[in-house]
Write a protein that holds these residues in place. Structure first.
Motif, short mmCIF file in Angstrom:
data_model
loop_
_atom_site.label_atom_id
_atom_site.label_comp_id
_atom_site.label_asym_id
_atom_site.label_seq_id
_atom_site.Cartn_x
_atom_site.Cartn_y
_atom_site.Cartn_z
N UNK A 99 -22.77 24.73 68.39
CA UNK A 99 -21.60 25.56 68.67
C UNK A 99 -21.80 26.45 69.90
N UNK A 120 -15.20 27.46 70.52
CA UNK A 120 -15.37 28.86 70.92
C UNK A 120 -15.40 29.02 72.44
N UNK A 123 -21.31 29.13 61.90
CA UNK A 123 -21.28 30.09 63.01
C UNK A 123 -21.00 31.53 62.59
N UNK A 153 -14.74 14.25 58.04
CA UNK A 153 -15.51 15.46 58.39
C UNK A 153 -16.47 15.82 57.27
N UNK A 195 -11.16 22.50 55.53
CA UNK A 195 -12.15 22.13 54.53
C UNK A 195 -12.76 23.40 53.95
N UNK A 224 -10.09 14.98 57.05
CA UNK A 224 -10.94 15.89 56.28
C UNK A 224 -12.06 15.13 55.56
N UNK A 262 -15.07 34.45 64.72
CA UNK A 262 -16.20 34.37 65.66
C UNK A 262 -15.99 35.35 66.81
N UNK A 264 -16.14 25.60 54.77
CA UNK A 264 -16.56 25.29 56.13
C UNK A 264 -15.62 25.96 57.12
N UNK A 265 -14.33 25.67 57.01
CA UNK A 265 -13.40 26.16 58.02
C UNK A 265 -13.37 27.69 58.12
N UNK A 277 -15.70 29.64 57.71
CA UNK A 277 -16.93 30.12 58.35
C UNK A 277 -17.08 29.60 59.78
N UNK A 278 -16.03 28.92 60.27
CA UNK A 278 -16.04 28.47 61.67
C UNK A 278 -14.83 29.01 62.42
N UNK A 279 -14.07 29.84 61.77
CA UNK A 279 -12.80 30.34 62.31
C UNK A 279 -13.00 31.01 63.68
#
Lengths: 384, 339
Positions: free
Chosen positions: A50, B321, A228, B257, A1, B254, A13, A4-5, A7-9
C-alpha cells in the motif's frame, strides 16, 4: 468486504496520516529520522503493497524486522526437505511459499521437476489427511513458522498420535520471536525507537515475548493488526508514547489480540514441543533456545530420524552449520535499520527474488523482496 | 454396483476398439458435413475478398480439474481458441480438435466433455472439421488434454493489434478480473474451499463484433494465463510505453478478492477466460466503454488506465492512497503465502 474494507478506507487512512504528521512535528528535533520497526513479515508486505512508508513524514521511517518465517529458514532445512522428498515412498507437504526457497542445491520446486514428491498444503491438517488417505506413503510436513503456526502443527501431531498413525511425521523448524528480537536489541549501535508488534503471534503468546523491550530497553511496543488503518494507527500510538518518553506495550489489534494471549493454543504446543538448545536462522546465524523440538514422547513423529536412517548423514546433526549466505550479504545491516534494501551492493544485481543470495530476498514478506517487487526502479526510486 | 466403463489403451491403437470409440462417441458429438467425409484432412472452401486475411491460432488445454464451476475443459478448448482469433478481429470459422486421453478416464466423462465442447462450438458458430484421438498409458497425461487450432477471417477493413498502440490510449477491461483463476484454485480438491466462484469462460466474439466498427479501437487481448498483469506487460513492451493503472478502478468480485486475501494472491495475476483488455483512442473511450457495458459480456467493463510516456518501469499502479508502485511481472508459479 467485512473486516477488510473498513481497515483500508482511504478517508480513514488520510485522517491518520494527518494525525501522524501533527504528532511527528511535535517530536524533539533530530538529525536522523525516528525509526519504527515492524517485526512481522506480514506487516512488511502491507507497508510495501500500500506504499504506507511513503505516506509517513520525513522524520519517521520503517525498519523491516526479522519476522518472516520463510526468509529466516536456513538452507540446510530445505536440503533436508528435498532429501526426504526424493525418497521413493515419501511425500513432502509444505506451505506454498517455502517451495521457492533455495537450499544449497536448488528449491523444492526444482526438486519436484527432478522427480521429488511434494505437495502444497494450507495447514498441517491437510498433510495429516494425506497420511490417512495414503497409508502406504510416508507423509512429511515441513513445519515452519513462528508461534502462529506451532499450535496447528502440535494439534496435527497429537491427532496423529491418537489415531496411531505411523506414516505421518514433521520436519520441524518452528521458531520463536523473542530470541531474534533480543539478538537485535543487544546491538549497541541499534537506533530503533519503537516496535510494531506482530498481531498474530501475540494472539497466541500475549504480551510476554515483548515485555523485555520496554522493561530492559525502555522502548515502546504496539501490537498491531495487518491492514493499512491498523498499521498507521499503531504508528500514531508509538509516536504518542515517544513524544511523552513512555515505553509500554499497547495493543492496537484489539479485535484479535489480548495481553494474556490464547492459552488454549499454547497448551498443545507446550505438550508436544520443548525449546531446543540451538536453532539456525538464515541471516542471523545460530541463536540459543530459539527453536522448538519434539518432546521425547513425540519423537516418533520426527522426520529428521528418517534422515539419520539413510546412508547420508543429516545436515542438522552436524555441530556447525554449513556456510550460509554469500559473505557480501548485508542482511543483518538491513534488519537493524543501518541500510535500506536498495543500498546493499548485491540488491537487484546478483540478489533478486528469482535468485536470492540473502535471506530478505527469499519471500515476498522479506524486506528486500518486497522492495524489489513494489519499488525497484519504481517511480520514487529514480532511474538506475 | 455397475463397473465404471473406462478408456483403455486398445481404444488408441487404431483397430476396431478405436473405430468404435470414434463412431459411437467422438463423431456424433461434432457431426458436420466436412468431418463426415472422413478424409485425412478437412477440405475448406474459403471465399476471401481482396485484403481479407486468414487468421490461424493454436492452444493446448491441460486444466485440472476437468470440470469446474462455470465450465469444463471442453468449453475452455473452444472459447480459448475462438477468443485468440476474435481479439485479432477475425470471425472464427473452423476448429481442429486433438484429444490426448489418459488410460482409465471414465467413458461417461469423456462423452460429457466432448458434448460440452461440441455445444460450445455450435454456440460460437464454428465447426470442428478435423481432429485426432490418442490414448496414453496411465500417468502419461492428467485425465484429458485437448489441443484446438482455429481458422478465421479478418476482413480487409479491420486492422487492430499492438502495432496500433499509441501513447494516450485508454485501457478498458471488459469485466471483473480473476474469476477463472479463482474458480480453478477453489475447485482443486486439496484446497477444500467453498464460495461463490465461477469461471468467466465465454466466447468473446459477440462482444468484439460490436466494438470493431469503432475506429478508436486499437488493440485487444484476452487476459488468460498471467491475468491482466501479463497483458499489461505485453502492451507496455509492444508500445514502448509505461502503463499507468488506477487501482481503485479495477473491477474485482468480492468472492475473488476474498480468496486472494486468504491465500496471499493478487487478482491481477489470476487468469480470466472471458474477459478482454482493450486499448482505445481517448476520444472514443467513453463510447467504447458504453458499447461494452451494453453487451451482456461487458456489463462490468471499466476504464482502468492509460498508456503514458515510457518511464523506467513498464507498469505502474496508482494505489488507492495515491502512492504509486511498480507492478512487477509474475515470477513463476503462483504460490500461497504462509501468513
Amino acid at each position: 468486504m467485512k473486516y477488510i474494507d473498513e481497515f483500508r478506507d482511504p478517508a480513514a487512512v488520510a485522517q491518520l496520516v494527518d494525525q501522524i504528521r501533527c504528532r511527528a512535528a511535535a517530536l524533539p528535533p533530530r538529525e536522523q529520522p525516528w525509526q519504527l520497526m515492524e517485526i512481522c513479515g506480514g506487516h512488511t508486505h502491507t507497508i510495501f503493497r500500500f506504499g504506507l512508508d511513503q505516506l509517513l513524514p520525513d522524520n519517521i521511517e520503517f525498519i523491516h524486522g526479522p519476522g518472516c518465517p520463510v526468509c529466516v529458514l536456513p538452507q540446510s532445512v530445505i536440503d533436508q526437505a528435498i532429501e526426504l522428498a526424493q525418497r521413493p515412498d515419501t511425500l513432502l507437504c509444505s506451505y506454498g511459499d517455502a517451495m521457492r526457497v533455495p537450499g544449497h542445491n536448488g528449491s523444492l520446486l526444482q526438486a519436484r521437476a527432478d522427480g521429488a514428491h511434494t505437495q502444497v498444503v494450507y495447514s498441517p491438517r491437510d498433510a495429516l489427511d494425506m497420511a490417512h488417505r495414503h497409508p502406504g506413503t510416508q507423509v512429511v510436513f515441513l513445519a515452519i513458522g513462528f508461534e502462529t503456526t506451532a499450535p496447528a502443527t502440535a494439534l496435527a501431531i497429537r491427532a496423529a498420535a491418537l489415531a496411531g498413525l505411523t506414516n505421518f511425521r514433521v520436519l520441524c523448524h518452528l521458531v520463536m520471536i523473542e530470541p531474534p528480537m533480543r539478538a537485535l536489541l543487544a546491538d549497541p549501535e541499534l537506533r530503533i525507537d519503537g516496535f510494531i508488534g506482530p498481531g498474530h503471534v501475540s494472539l497466541v503468546t500475549g504480551n510476554a515475548p515483548f515485555e523485555f523491550i520496554p522493561a530492559e530497553y525502555h522502548k515502546p511496543v504496539v501490537i498491531s493488526g495487518f491492514e493499512p488503518v491498523d498499521l498507521l494507527h499503531s504508528v500514531l500510538l508509538l509516536l504518542q508514547q515517544l513524544q511523552h518518553n513512555q515505553a509500554r506495550i499497547e495493543i492496537q489489534y484489539r479485535r484479535v489480540a489480548t495481553a494474556g494471549g490464547n492459552r488454549g493454543a499454547r497448551q498443545p504446543v507446550e505438550a508436544v514441543f520443548e525449546p531446543g538448545p540451538l536453532a539456525e536462522w538464515r541471516g542471523l546465524g545460530l541463536l540459543p533456545h530459539s527453536g522448538l523440538q519434539l518432546r521425547p514422547a513425540y519423537r516418533a513423529f520426527d522426520a529428521a530420524a528418517l534422515l539419520m536412517d539413510s546412508t547420508q548423514p543429516a545436515t542438522t546433526q552436524a555441530t556447525a552449520p554449513a556456510p550460509e549466505a554469500d559473505p557480501r550479504c548485508r542482511c543483518t545491516a538491513v534488519l537493524s535499520g543501518k541500510l535500506k534494501p536498495g543500498q546493499c551492493p548485491l540488491f537487484g544485481r546478483e540478489c533478486t527474488p528469482n535468485a536470492p543470495l540473502g535471506a530478505l530476498m527469499v519471500s515476498s514478506e522479506g524486506a528486500c523482496a518486497a522492495w524489489y517487487q513494489y519499488r525497484h526502479q519504481g517511480p520514487s526510486d529514480g532511474p538506475h | 454396483m455397475a463397473r465404471t466403463e473406462r478408456i483403455s489403451l486398445a481404444q488408441g491403437s487404431g483397430g476396431e476398439p478405436m473405430q468404435r470409440l470414434l463412431r459411437e462417441l467422438i463423431w456424433p458429438a461434432f457431426d458436420n458435413p466436412i468431418l463426415a467425409r472422413q478424409e485425412d484432412q478437412a477440405r475448406l472452401a474459403f471465399e476471401l475478398r481482396p485484403g481479407d486475411q486468414l487468421a490461424f491460432t493454436t492452444d493446448s488445454f491441460v486444466v485440472t480439474p476437468l470440470q469446474f464451476p462455470g465450465g469444463d475443459i471442453g468449453t475452455l478448448a473452444v472459447n480459448g481458441t475462438v477468443n485468440d482469433l476474435a481479439v485479432g478481429g477475425a470471425l472464427p470459422r473452423y476448429l481442429s480438435c486433438a484429444l490426448i486421453i489418459e488410460e482409465g478416464l471414465p467413458v461417461d466423462l469423456l462423452q460429457e466433455l466432448c458434448r460440452s465442447l461440441a455445444e460450445a462450438a455450435r454456440a460460437a458458430g464454428v465447426q470442428v472439421v478435423t481432429g485426432d484421438t490418442k490414448v496414453v498409458p496411465r500417468g502419461a497425461a492428467d485425465g484429458l488434454f485437448i489441443n484446438t487450432s482455429g481458422l478465421g477471417v479478418i476482413p480487409a477493413a479491420i486492422d487492430i493489434g499492438t502495432h496500433r498502440l499509441i501513447q494516450g490510449d485508454c485501457l478498458i477491461v471488459s469485466g471483473p478480473i480473476g474469476d477463472h483463476g479463482a474458480a480453478i484454485l477453489a475447485s482443486r480438491q486439496e484446497l477444500a474451499l467453498h464460495g461463490d466462484l465461477r469461471s468467466d469462460c465465454a466466447n468473446l466474439w459477440p462482444l468484439i463484433q460490436t466494438l470493431l466498427p469503432n475506429p478508436g479501437l486499437h488493440a485487444l487481448r484476452d487476459m488468460t494465463r498471467g491475468g491482466l498483469n501479463a497483458v499489461l506487460h505485453e502492451f507496455a513492451e509492444a508500445a514502448d510505453a509505461t502503463l499507468l493503472i488506477e487501482e481503485h478502478a479495477l473491477p474485482v468480485r468480492t468472492a475473488v478478492r476474498g480468496l486472494c486475501e486468504l491465500l496471499g494472491l493478487d487478482p491481477l495475476h489470476l487468469a480470466c477466460e472471458g474477459r478482454l483488455l482493450a486499448a482505445v483512442a481517448p476520444e472514443q473511450a467513453v463510447q467504447l466503454l458504453q458499447c461494452m457495458q451494453a453487451h451482456p459480456l461487458g456489463q462490468g467493463a471499466a476504464i482502468v488506465g492509460q498508456l503514458t510516456p515510457r518511464r523506467n518501469v513498464p507498469v505502474i499502479l496508482n494505489g488507492v492512497y495515491g502512492v504509486e508502485r511498480t507492478l512487477a511481472p509474475v515470477s513463476g508459479e503462483l504460490l500461497p503465502r504462509i501468513c
